[in-house]
Design an enzyme around this catalytic site. Structure first.
Site, PDB file in Angstrom:
ATOM      1  N   CYS A   1      35.178  16.469 -11.664  1.00 38.36           N
ATOM      2  CA  CYS A   1      35.496  17.096 -10.340  1.00 38.36           C
ATOM      3  C   CYS A   1      36.310  16.309  -9.209  1.00 38.36           C
ATOM      4  O   CYS A   1      36.485  16.696  -8.267  1.00 38.36           O
ATOM      5  CB  CYS A   1      33.867  17.246  -9.925  1.00 38.36           C
ATOM      6  SG  CYS A   1      32.699  15.815 -10.164  1.00 38.36           S
TER       7      CYS A   1
ATOM      8  N   GLU B   1      25.861  19.038  -7.149  1.00 39.36           N
ATOM      9  CA  GLU B   1      27.230  18.501  -6.902  1.00 39.36           C
ATOM     10  C   GLU B   1      28.258  19.422  -7.568  1.00 39.36           C
ATOM     11  O   GLU B   1      27.715  19.827  -8.729  1.00 39.36           O
ATOM     12  CB  GLU B   1      27.369  17.057  -7.361  1.00 39.36           C
ATOM     13  CG  GLU B   1      28.650  16.426  -6.929  1.00 39.36           C
ATOM     14  CD  GLU B   1      29.817  16.344  -8.016  1.00 39.36           C
ATOM     15  OE1 GLU B   1      30.630  17.340  -7.931  1.00 39.36           O
ATOM     16  OE2 GLU B   1      29.730  15.883  -8.847  1.00 39.36           O
TER      17      GLU B   1
END
Length: 515
Positions: A320, A286
């Protein structure tokens, strides 16, 4: 019968008893600051000469802990121990492995405020952000335990006469877990416990800015009775041991959450076959985002402004999933921008030990300098509306910053800043807004604020992100509710906290017996 999964509730800090309990937890943690933390390999605690100091980003003078650092020889030892332990751990029944997670979740629930207090001190999280991080860590363990219980059941196959066929999900082997600093408890716990509940063993290399939280979690695994060698705690610099761990022929998979550049490097190193390596390594990655909130001309403008501010500035934009791009229809652009500026001016920034502050510092000096550089770039690329300056000198504080009238191709609209900065750009119409939203190399989260059903349905298929939200903020994914992971340069769309996640840590084996 299995108890149904439910998300851990967040703490209501407006209640005096909860506030007092959290203050007591902060005092306990403050009494333990500056302690030394060892490596843990196969249950053995190992001190090294090389140490790293973890610093409170709200107060640069305060040392959170002093952590021994591994060299390559100790990284080698950790992998060998993990490989040896895998032989016994993979044989533990899946339901028994799940019970370790349920036990660890119960221990963390009892120590909830204590761990949240560590997050306040080491990661600079506000009380609410820290509490949510700890709740998510509990959720991951409860959820993955249940998912493993399901995966261990007999799988539905087409049955034929005269044969007994069964599909099993078996573990992969030794995994390198490299978690991020921004959710140093939740994501670290989720990555680690998903790997072990599936029957793998782990070499855990914690984030260099938040290693104490990972060391404290090792206490919980030990308390829960997880056998020595199943998780090996190996802090160390990426340059010293990072590549070494990824390249090792006994490494079967790498689970990584972090930046695009580091993720791509890991992908490249992992793809190369090494002498003695029997498999293609698996990467679960990720890698960040450049997330947009689209505001349509037919929507609740107050909801839009609140969603942008919360998504952009919660935890100083260090998620994020944070909104760093507001793409607003030209008809309502000025109204939304002005309201966001008003709301941003009301935000308080300071040492988050004090619950009166909405948000705290950025994580360290490197991040601080990088974000300030991007703010200078933003002053050239757009119109500074609010912020754009340093906060108090005692920590790495940066004031929440809004830029207006930014070109969709500008650097601050394209590059991940990972700080409290949001850029506004004007869209001619909804199609133009979607076009701008899809113009980055990332594809993690996004949000659309609109009452127009046709527009929402168009976004459903054409807004290319892994987690798309309508009429709400683009941060705050809940385990089991919003499986999380993104497209393109946002990683391998791992969908953490979702029903497919454990499959990434297993391989399917079919056994067929002629009757």
């Amino acid at each position: 019968m299995q108890v149904e999964f439910k998300n851990e509730p967040f703490t209501n800090f407006s209640l005096p008893e909860n506030k007092q309990a959290f203050e007591a937890a902060l005092a306990k943690v403050e009494s333990e600051l500056g302690r030394e933390y060892d490596l843990i390999i196969g249950g053995e605690r190992i001190k090294t000469e090389k140490k790293s100091r973890s610093i409170n980003p709200s107060n640069k003078e305060q040392v959170i802990g002093i952590v021994s650092q591994a060299d390559q020889a100790l990284a080698e030892k950790a992998i060998q121990v993990a490989a040896q332990t895998f032989g016994s751990w993979k044989a533990v029944p899946a339901e028994a492995r799940s019970r370790y997670l349920y036990k660890a979740a119960a221990i963390l629930r009892r120590r909830k405020h204590e761990f949240s207090a560590w997050l306040v001190k080491e990661a600079g999280k506000s009380w609410a952000e820290a509490d949510a991080d700890t709740a998510e860590a509990i959720d991951f363990m409860e959820y993955y335990g249940r998912q493993m219980d399901k995966l261990a059941q007999r799988q539905p196959l087409t049955r034929i006469p005269d044969e007994d066929n069964e599909l099993y999900y078996i573990p992969l082997g030794v995994g390198i877990v490299i978690p991020p600093w921004n959710f140093p408890l939740a994501i670290m716990v989720g990555m680690t416990t998903a790997a072990i509940v599936a029957g793998n063993t782990v070499v855990l290399k914690p984030a260099s800015t938040t290693p104490v939280i990972a060391a404290k979690f090792m206490e919980i695994l030990e308390d829960a009775g997880v056998p020595a060698g199943v998780v090996n705690f190996v802090p160390g610099s990426g340059s010293e041991i990072g590549d070494f761990l990824v390249e090792h022929p006994l490494t079967r998979f790498i689970s990584f959450t972090g930046s695009r550049d580091v993720g791509l490097r890991i992908n490249e190193l992992a793809a190369k076959h090494r002498p003695g390596q029997k498999w293609m390594k698996r990467l679960i990655a990720e890698m960040g985002g450049k997330d947009s909130i689209i505001v349509d001309n037919d929507c609740d403008l107050e909801l839009a402004a609140q969603a942008i501010v919360t998504s952009a500035f919660g935890f100083s934009g260090q998620k994020c999933s944070a909104c760093s791009r507001a793409i607003v229809h030209q008809d309502v652009y000025d109204q939304v921008l002005n309201r966001v500026v008003e709301l941003t001016k009301q935000l308080t920034v300071g040492d988050v030990r004090n619950p009166e502050f909405y948000t705290g510092p950025v994580v360290d000096e490197k991040a601080y300098n990088k974000i300030l550089e991007y703010i200078e770039i933003g002053k050239q690329e757009g119109k500074l509306m609010v912020g754009g300056e340093k906060g108090p000198d005692s920590g790495y504080f940066i004031m929440p910053t809004v830029f207006a009238d930014v070109d969709p191709q500008a650097r601050i609209m394209q590059e991940e800043i990972f700080g409290p900065v949001v850029a506004f750009t004007k869209a001619r119409d909804f199609d133009h807004a979607l076009e701008i939203a899809n113009n980055t190399e990332y594809g993690l989260t996004g949000s659309v604020i609109s009452r127009n059903r046709a527009h929402l349905e168009k976004a459903r298929t054409e807004f290319h992100v892994g987690n798309l939200y309508f009429n709400r903020k683009c941060t705050g994914a809940l385990v089991g509710v919003h499986p999380f992971g993104g497209f393109n340069m946002s990683g391998t769309d791992s969908k953490a906290g979702g029903p497919d996640y454990l499959l990434l840590f297993t391989q399917a084996k079919l056994v067929s017996e002629k009757l």
